[in-house]
Write an enzyme that holds these catalytic residues in place. Structure first.
Site, PDB file in Angstrom:
ATOM      1  CG  LEU A  97      32.096 -18.006  30.827  1.00 32.03           C
ATOM      2  CD1 LEU A  97      31.151 -16.998  31.767  1.00 32.03           C
ATOM      3  CD2 LEU A  97      31.093 -19.389  30.628  1.00 32.03           C
ATOM      4  CB  ALA A  98      32.148 -16.389  24.686  1.00 30.01           C
ATOM      5  CD  GLU A  99      33.325 -11.794  23.959  1.00 29.83           C
ATOM      6  OE1 GLU A  99      34.067 -11.496  23.196  1.00 29.83           O
ATOM      7  OE2 GLU A  99      32.435 -12.763  23.992  1.00 29.83           O
ATOM      8  CB  THR A 100      34.781 -11.752  31.795  1.00 28.18           C
ATOM      9  OG1 THR A 100      34.687 -13.185  31.910  1.00 28.18           O
ATOM     10  CG2 THR A 100      34.425 -11.349  33.044  1.00 28.18           C
ATOM     11  CG  HIS A 123      27.284 -12.719  24.845  1.00 29.43           C
ATOM     12  ND1 HIS A 123      28.725 -12.604  24.225  1.00 29.43           N
ATOM     13  CD2 HIS A 123      27.624 -13.639  26.029  1.00 29.43           C
ATOM     14  CE1 HIS A 123      29.480 -13.231  25.051  1.00 29.43           C
ATOM     15  NE2 HIS A 123      28.759 -13.843  26.078  1.00 29.43           N
TER      16      HIS A 123
END
Length: 261
Positions: free
Chosen positions: A44-47, A73
């Site tokens: 995903l874009a960020e964890t 986010h």
């Protein structure tokens, strides 16, 4: 090893929109390489990685390829996990991060995040920027991390198909493309950060740390409604409060479980 994991759609009031983020809970941080491997596995874009610290939490954010100093986010998603799953009697939570303490509190709709503002300075655009974006650029600015490219219309932003390889070679974390809004929105934007392993981020809190002061000054008001016009879309209500910005958004839970490795 194992850890609790959640996946949420942030900056959205419905599933399959906004920006997906993973949130993982630990008693103490694993090695950086493990964090990076987990973020890459989550894809995903960020964890966000959370560790309890007194009554607060320590937070770190990883894209599939690098650790980043701020992520809106995934912080929003982390607040939803704390306030809706871990400690439901709380009204707010403080996350200690590489960007300082970040406070998130409940709102009538979603959550309010208190983030540092990023002041924008005018900059000379890279000479090939218009070719890279495929559209004329009216103005460019620098927020300390990203190039901000201001276009003439919201439709120009929506229809972009930029050269991501060229953006990746630029000396910046990413390119924020923005324009005056139409309809109910004061501004629209998209964010491209292939150098961080994110070809296009669907809904970006960090970008609005810069867009909020930029559009507040240009529009002559301290509260703006912003829409990130990616394929998934992202809805943000933004307020400029001196050297801070307040970002309001909603979250939807998608997945809850245990990660084992």
């Amino acid at each position: 090893m194992e850890a609790r994991i959640f996946q949420l759609d942030a900056f959205s009031s419905r599933s399959f929109a906004g920006n997906p983020a993973a949130v993982m809970l630990f008693e103490s941080y694993p090695d950086d390489g493990v964090c990076q491997a987990l973020a890459n596995e989550n894809n995903l874009a960020e964890t966000a990685f959370l560790v309890a610290e007194g009554g607060d939490f320590r937070i770190r954010w990883f894209t599939p390829t690098v650790e980043v100093p701020l992520c809106g986010h995934a912080t929003l998603a982390s607040a939803a996990v704390v306030l809706e799953r871990l400690e439901t009697d709380r009204e707010s939570v403080v996350f200690h991060s590489a960007s300082g303490p970040l406070t998130v509190r409940r709102a009538e709709r979603g959550y309010l995040m208190d983030f540092p503002a990023r002041q924008c300075e005018p900059m000379k655009p890279p000479e090939n920027l218009a070719d890279v974006l495929g559209v004329p650029v009216e103005e460019t600015a620098w927020d300390g991390f990203n190039i901000i490219a201001v276009l003439a219309s919201a439709d120009d932003v929506r229809c972009l198909s930029p050269d991501l390889r060229a953006i990746q070679s630029m000396a910046c974390a990413g390119v924020i493309v923005t324009a005056p809004g139409d309809g109910e929105n004061d501004c629209v934007s998209r964010y491209f950060a292939p150098a961080k392993g994110i070809p296009e981020d669907p809904a970006t809190g960090g970008a609005h740390c810069a867009l909020t002061p930029y559009w507040a000054e240009r529009l002559g008001k301290n509260e703006i409604y912003a829409f990130q016009t990616s394929a998934r879309g992202g809805e943000l209500r933004c307020r400029l409060l001196g050297d801070r910005v307040e970002l309001q958004g909603e979250c939807v839970f998608y997945l809850e479980g245990i990660a084992r490795w």
